[in-house]
Design a protein around this motif. Structure first.
Motif, PDB file in Angstrom:
ATOM      1  N   ALA A   1       0.831  -1.211   0.000  1.00 43.69           N
ATOM      2  CA  ALA A   1       0.000   0.000   0.000  1.00 43.69           C
ATOM      3  C   ALA A   1       0.863   1.257   0.000  1.00 43.69           C
ATOM      4  O   ALA A   1       0.548   2.251  -0.668  1.00 43.69           O
ATOM      5  CB  ALA A   1      -0.934  -0.005   1.210  1.00 43.69           C
ATOM      6  N   LEU A   2       1.961   1.223   0.748  1.00 38.13           N
ATOM      7  CA  LEU A   2       2.841   2.397   0.828  1.00 38.13           C
ATOM      8  C   LEU A   2       3.544   2.670  -0.497  1.00 38.13           C
ATOM      9  O   LEU A   2       3.639   3.816  -0.943  1.00 38.13           O
ATOM     10  CB  LEU A   2       3.871   2.190   1.943  1.00 38.13           C
ATOM     11  N   ILE A   3       4.055   1.616  -1.128  1.00 40.07           N
ATOM     12  CA  ILE A   3       4.802   1.827  -2.359  1.00 40.07           C
ATOM     13  C   ILE A   3       3.884   2.015  -3.575  1.00 40.07           C
ATOM     14  O   ILE A   3       4.300   2.588  -4.588  1.00 40.07           O
ATOM     15  CB  ILE A   3       5.793   0.671  -2.623  1.00 40.07           C
ATOM     16  N   ALA A   4       2.628   1.553  -3.465  1.00 37.89           N
ATOM     17  CA  ALA A   4       1.723   1.627  -4.623  1.00 37.89           C
ATOM     18  C   ALA A   4       0.748   2.802  -4.547  1.00 37.89           C
ATOM     19  O   ALA A   4       0.020   3.058  -5.507  1.00 37.89           O
ATOM     20  CB  ALA A   4       0.928   0.320  -4.745  1.00 37.89           C
ATOM     21  N   PHE A   5       0.762   3.532  -3.403  1.00 31.10           N
ATOM     22  CA  PHE A   5      -0.262   4.565  -3.223  1.00 31.10           C
ATOM     23  C   PHE A   5      -0.233   5.606  -4.347  1.00 31.10           C
ATOM     24  O   PHE A   5      -1.245   5.854  -5.010  1.00 31.10           O
ATOM     25  CB  PHE A   5      -0.097   5.257  -1.864  1.00 31.10           C
ATOM     26  N   PHE A   6       0.913   6.228  -4.570  1.00 33.70           N
ATOM     27  CA  PHE A   6       0.981   7.293  -5.574  1.00 33.70           C
ATOM     28  C   PHE A   6       0.760   6.772  -6.996  1.00 33.70           C
ATOM     29  O   PHE A   6       0.031   7.395  -7.770  1.00 33.70           O
ATOM     30  CB  PHE A   6       2.300   8.057  -5.460  1.00 33.70           C
ATOM     31  N   PRO A   7       1.353   5.637  -7.385  1.00 37.88           N
ATOM     32  CA  PRO A   7       1.039   5.122  -8.725  1.00 37.88           C
ATOM     33  C   PRO A   7      -0.447   4.835  -8.925  1.00 37.88           C
ATOM     34  O   PRO A   7      -1.007   5.139  -9.985  1.00 37.88           O
ATOM     35  CB  PRO A   7       1.871   3.836  -8.802  1.00 37.88           C
ATOM     36  N   LEU A   8      -1.082   4.257  -7.900  1.00 41.72           N
ATOM     37  CA  LEU A   8      -2.510   3.974  -8.018  1.00 41.72           C
ATOM     38  C   LEU A   8      -3.332   5.262  -8.043  1.00 41.72           C
ATOM     39  O   LEU A   8      -4.300   5.389  -8.816  1.00 41.72           O
ATOM     40  CB  LEU A   8      -2.969   3.090  -6.850  1.00 41.72           C
ATOM     41  N   LEU A   9      -2.929   6.230  -7.215  1.00 38.93           N
ATOM     42  CA  LEU A   9      -3.617   7.517  -7.178  1.00 38.93           C
ATOM     43  C   LEU A   9      -3.546   8.201  -8.539  1.00 38.93           C
ATOM     44  O   LEU A   9      -4.564   8.673  -9.072  1.00 38.93           O
ATOM     45  CB  LEU A   9      -2.979   8.408  -6.111  1.00 38.93           C
ATOM     46  N   VAL A  10      -2.346   8.247  -9.092  1.00 39.54           N
ATOM     47  CA  VAL A  10      -2.132   8.898 -10.387  1.00 39.54           C
ATOM     48  C   VAL A  10      -2.932   8.190 -11.481  1.00 39.54           C
ATOM     49  O   VAL A  10      -3.583   8.832 -12.311  1.00 39.54           O
ATOM     50  CB  VAL A  10      -0.628   8.898 -10.726  1.00 39.54           C
ATOM     51  N   THR A  11      -2.889   6.874 -11.484  1.00 35.76           N
ATOM     52  CA  THR A  11      -3.609   6.113 -12.509  1.00 35.76           C
ATOM     53  C   THR A  11      -5.110   6.316 -12.407  1.00 35.76           C
ATOM     54  O   THR A  11      -5.804   6.502 -13.422  1.00 35.76           O
ATOM     55  CB  THR A  11      -3.267   4.620 -12.394  1.00 35.76           C
ATOM     56  N   TYR A  12      -5.626   6.299 -11.177  1.00 39.37           N
ATOM     57  CA  TYR A  12      -7.069   6.465 -10.987  1.00 39.37           C
ATOM     58  C   TYR A  12      -7.512   7.856 -11.435  1.00 39.37           C
ATOM     59  O   TYR A  12      -8.524   8.007 -12.123  1.00 39.37           O
ATOM     60  CB  TYR A  12      -7.427   6.221  -9.516  1.00 39.37           C
ATOM     61  N   TRP A  13      -6.775   8.884 -11.023  1.00 41.34           N
ATOM     62  CA  TRP A  13      -7.106  10.247 -11.445  1.00 41.34           C
ATOM     63  C   TRP A  13      -7.049  10.383 -12.961  1.00 41.34           C
ATOM     64  O   TRP A  13      -7.897  11.030 -13.572  1.00 41.34           O
ATOM     65  CB  TRP A  13      -6.138  11.242 -10.802  1.00 41.34           C
ATOM     66  N   TYR A  14      -6.020   9.798 -13.544  1.00 43.37           N
ATOM     67  CA  TYR A  14      -5.836   9.913 -14.993  1.00 43.37           C
ATOM     68  C   TYR A  14      -7.034   9.308 -15.737  1.00 43.37           C
ATOM     69  O   TYR A  14      -7.606   9.928 -16.638  1.00 43.37           O
ATOM     70  CB  TYR A  14      -4.547   9.204 -15.400  1.00 43.37           C
ATOM     71  N   ILE A  15      -7.432   8.115 -15.345  1.00 42.04           N
ATOM     72  CA  ILE A  15      -8.530   7.422 -16.034  1.00 42.04           C
ATOM     73  C   ILE A  15      -9.860   8.125 -15.775  1.00 42.04           C
ATOM     74  O   ILE A  15     -10.651   8.363 -16.707  1.00 42.04           O
ATOM     75  CB  ILE A  15      -8.593   5.948 -15.594  1.00 42.04           C
ATOM     76  N   SER A  16     -10.127   8.459 -14.515  1.00 40.50           N
ATOM     77  CA  SER A  16     -11.431   9.060 -14.190  1.00 40.50           C
ATOM     78  C   SER A  16     -11.589  10.436 -14.824  1.00 40.50           C
ATOM     79  O   SER A  16     -12.685  10.808 -15.268  1.00 40.50           O
ATOM     80  CB  SER A  16     -11.604   9.151 -12.669  1.00 40.50           C
ATOM     81  N   SER A  17     -10.514  11.232 -14.890  1.00 45.99           N
ATOM     82  CA  SER A  17     -10.615  12.558 -15.486  1.00 45.99           C
ATOM     83  C   SER A  17     -10.799  12.490 -16.997  1.00 45.99           C
ATOM     84  O   SER A  17     -11.435  13.363 -17.597  1.00 45.99           O
ATOM     85  CB  SER A  17      -9.366  13.388 -15.160  1.00 45.99           C
ATOM     86  N   ALA A  18     -10.247  11.451 -17.616  1.00 47.32           N
ATOM     87  CA  ALA A  18     -10.306  11.341 -19.070  1.00 47.32           C
ATOM     88  C   ALA A  18     -11.613  10.741 -19.581  1.00 47.32           C
ATOM     89  O   ALA A  18     -12.044  11.060 -20.695  1.00 47.32           O
ATOM     90  CB  ALA A  18      -9.120  10.507 -19.569  1.00 47.32           C
ATOM     91  N   TYR A  19     -12.266   9.908 -18.779  1.00 47.16           N
ATOM     92  CA  TYR A  19     -13.401   9.148 -19.301  1.00 47.16           C
ATOM     93  C   TYR A  19     -14.719   9.383 -18.561  1.00 47.16           C
ATOM     94  O   TYR A  19     -15.715   8.730 -18.889  1.00 47.16           O
ATOM     95  CB  TYR A  19     -13.057   7.655 -19.288  1.00 47.16           C
ATOM     96  N   SER A  20     -14.768  10.288 -17.605  1.00 43.36           N
ATOM     97  CA  SER A  20     -16.017  10.543 -16.885  1.00 43.36           C
ATOM     98  C   SER A  20     -16.963  11.396 -17.726  1.00 43.36           C
ATOM     99  O   SER A  20     -16.506  12.243 -18.505  1.00 43.36           O
ATOM    100  CB  SER A  20     -15.729  11.246 -15.562  1.00 43.36           C
ATOM    101  N   PRO A  21     -18.262  11.219 -17.571  1.00 47.61           N
ATOM    102  CA  PRO A  21     -19.231  12.041 -18.316  1.00 47.61           C
ATOM    103  C   PRO A  21     -19.312  13.446 -17.733  1.00 47.61           C
ATOM    104  O   PRO A  21     -18.918  13.670 -16.590  1.00 47.61           O
ATOM    105  CB  PRO A  21     -20.543  11.281 -18.107  1.00 47.61           C
ATOM    106  N   PRO A  22     -19.803  14.416 -18.492  1.00 48.87           N
ATOM    107  CA  PRO A  22     -19.910  15.787 -17.984  1.00 48.87           C
ATOM    108  C   PRO A  22     -20.914  15.897 -16.844  1.00 48.87           C
ATOM    109  O   PRO A  22     -21.853  15.100 -16.741  1.00 48.87           O
ATOM    110  CB  PRO A  22     -20.364  16.592 -19.206  1.00 48.87           C
ATOM    111  N   THR A  23     -20.687  16.879 -15.986  1.00 50.12           N
ATOM    112  CA  THR A  23     -21.591  17.129 -14.866  1.00 50.12           C
ATOM    113  C   THR A  23     -22.977  17.530 -15.350  1.00 50.12           C
ATOM    114  O   THR A  23     -23.996  17.190 -14.743  1.00 50.12           O
ATOM    115  CB  THR A  23     -21.012  18.242 -13.970  1.00 50.12           C
ATOM    116  N   ASN A  24     -23.017  18.252 -16.453  1.00 50.40           N
ATOM    117  CA  ASN A  24     -24.279  18.758 -16.997  1.00 50.40           C
ATOM    118  C   ASN A  24     -24.167  18.712 -18.516  1.00 50.40           C
ATOM    119  O   ASN A  24     -23.230  19.258 -19.092  1.00 50.40           O
ATOM    120  CB  ASN A  24     -24.503  20.192 -16.513  1.00 50.40           C
TER     121      ASN A  24
END
Length: 512
Positions: A90-113
């Motif tokens: 968890a300690l060594i994977a936190f930032f890679p997982l955080l970065v990957t999750y943000w990258y995917i969610s920001s690129a493929y999420s639908p618009p708020t409105n």
């Protein structure tokens, strides 16, 4: 990162020739009806395409926690490890997982409105890419990540096909708001360390170069008032000048503080000392302004003396706020200075202000803020500011966080106003001043520096209007039983009430 720091010497007000804010130009990109009502106000740059991007409405905290905790646990299970192994992963994977999750969610999420209809034009309609590879990569309806575009624009790899602000208003038609790997790297290795830090040395290394870039640099967009904070709209039926809006704000601060002749006032992060001069000349206050920028100090004291204010009455002092001890003031103001203090140290900072304030005194706090219901663009914009405009400034939060810090420091909130749209009107005028001074700026600082601030002013005009960013005005008093709260009722103003009171007293304009 910010421009390299060369201390140019303290240009003073008498060295500056100000231009009149250029008139607003009509948009060259007005398209079909966006399918949603728009505004037609003379005092702001009206949004032709008030669209929303993806944000918190599609961000799953549960899924995020499942990834952050589940992946290390699964890896530990697969190799036969226990809890200690899972914690290690968890300690060594936190930032890679955080970065990957943000990258995917920001690129493929639908618009708020999705109510606003986009024009659907090809990206070439708005932008011209210089390299063939970039033209092939971003063509037709293939949008460019806005964070990547910003870097390419500063490097001269892409140009706007027209006015920067005009085309940025249509960014939903040609850009997406996905995080880039370069942006995420900046968050992890630069922004996070700034949040943790904010030592005295760090603040001086970041803030002094920012505000000692040259007084001329700031005069080319701030105009004669040299006030680097939001002005206030008092008449939404006409286009007030930048100077009128700033006088409105200065008058509002003095009235909300119920400032009286002869009272002592401390202005922390005073900039070029315009509030100190306004309060001294119009209200007869005895003002001490604090800044750690030498050029601002020289400018402010020169302006005070030329306004007929003696050193015995008011002064601008080049001093870190942490060194102001052992003295009390009737009133304290801090206008968009706390952002440089840092989120972690806000309560401590407010407690020092508490110790500097007389028990029956009051404090005016103005801080830029972010909306709680965020969109990914908000972060992309905010990190651009942190990287290029306000290095080290991380204390922009939703309102509740500021209130919590103030109350923890021993204050009671007397009033709150939100002035984000007023900031947008201010920035719109700053932007037009900057464009009007383009030859001066490019001649002195170069094309890249000009573009850094052009994009900042245009993008911020939009951000503060649409709610990505805002600005809060808070007046607080000490939470003591010896504070006679009834005495504060006559000055418990909203925006227009404070301005009207100053106008009625003949104190609402700064004589030049």
């Amino acid at each position: 990162m910010a421009a390299s720091y060369e201390e140019p010497g303290p240009e003073l007000e008498t060295d500056v020739e100000y231009i009149k804010t250029p008139a607003a130009q009509p948009s060259k990109f007005e398209g079909p009806d966006c399918g949603f009502p728009t505004t037609k106000s003379p005092t702001i740059n009206n949004p032709p395409l008030p669209a929303d991007g993806p944000g918190n409405t599609s961000f799953s905290n549960k899924l995020f926690l499942a990834v952050i905790l589940g992946v290390p646990t699964y890896l530990a299970y697969k190799i036969g490890g226990g809890i200690k192994t899972a914690v290690f992963f968890a300690l060594i994977a936190f930032f890679p997982l955080l970065v990957t999750y943000w990258y995917i969610s920001s690129a493929y999420s639908p618009p708020t409105n999705d109510k606003v209809k986009l024009p659907g034009r090809p990206i070439e309609y708005y932008l011209t890419f210089k390299d063939e590879a970039d033209r092939l990569r971003f063509s037709g309806r293939r949008k460019v990540p806005l964070a990547l575009f910003a870097e390419m624009y500063l490097d001269g790899k892409v140009d706007f096909n027209g006015d920067c602000l005009d085309i940025m208003e249509f960014r939903h038609d040609w850009a997406n708001f996905g995080f880039t790997w370069q942006l995420l790297r900046f968050i992890v290795f630069n922004f996070f360390t700034d949040v943790i830090g904010h030592s005295r040395q760090q603040d001086e290394e970041q803030i002094r170069p920012t505000y000692d870039t040259g007084n001329l640099h700031y005069s080319w967009f701030l105009g004669p008032r040299m006030v680097y904070t939001s002005g206030i709209i008092s008449d939404p039926t006409r286009e007030e000048t930048l100077e009128e809006m700033q006088d409105n704000k200065l008058a509002l601060v003095c009235e909300k503080l119920n400032l009286k002749e002869g009272e002592t006032m401390l202005d922390i992060g005073c900039g070029w000392g315009t509030l100190a001069r306004f309060a001294s000349v119009n209200y007869g206050a005895r003002v001490t302004g604090l800044t750690i920028a030498k050029n601002q100090t020289a400018w402010g004291n020169d302006a005070l003396r030329r306004a007929g204010i003696s050193e015995d009455q008011s002064n601008i002092v080049c001093m870190d706020y942490r060194d102001m001890t052992g003295v009390k003031f009737n009133k304290i103001s801090q206008i968009e200075m706390g952002e440089h203090v840092g989120i972690r140290k806000l309560t401590t900072f407010f407690r020092q202000c508490y110790d500097l304030l007389e028990d029956d005194g009051s404090m005016y706090v103005q801080l830029s803020g972010l909306r709680q219901a965020w969109q990914y663009e908000d972060f992309v914009w905010g990190l651009y500011l942190n990287k290029y405009i306000f290095p080290g400034a991380d204390a922009s939060t939703p309102l509740w966080a500021y209130i919590l810090c103030l109350e923890r420091a021993g204050f009671e909130v007397k009033s709150v106003d939100t002035v984000g749209v007023h900031y947008s009107g201010t920035l719109w005028r700053w932007y037009r001043n900057w464009i009007g001074n383009s030859e001066n700026v490019i001649g002195k600082y170069g094309q890249r520096w000009y573009r850094i601030w052009e994009l900042f002013l245009a993008w911020s005009t939009i951000a503060s209007r649409q709610g990505s960013a805002t600005c809060f005005q808070m007046v607080v008093v000490k939470n003591l039983n010896t504070v006679h709260r009834i005495d504060g009722v006559p000055s418990q103003y909203g925006l227009h009430g404070a301005i009207a009171a100053s106008k009625a007293a003949g104190k609402s304009k700064l004589a030049q």
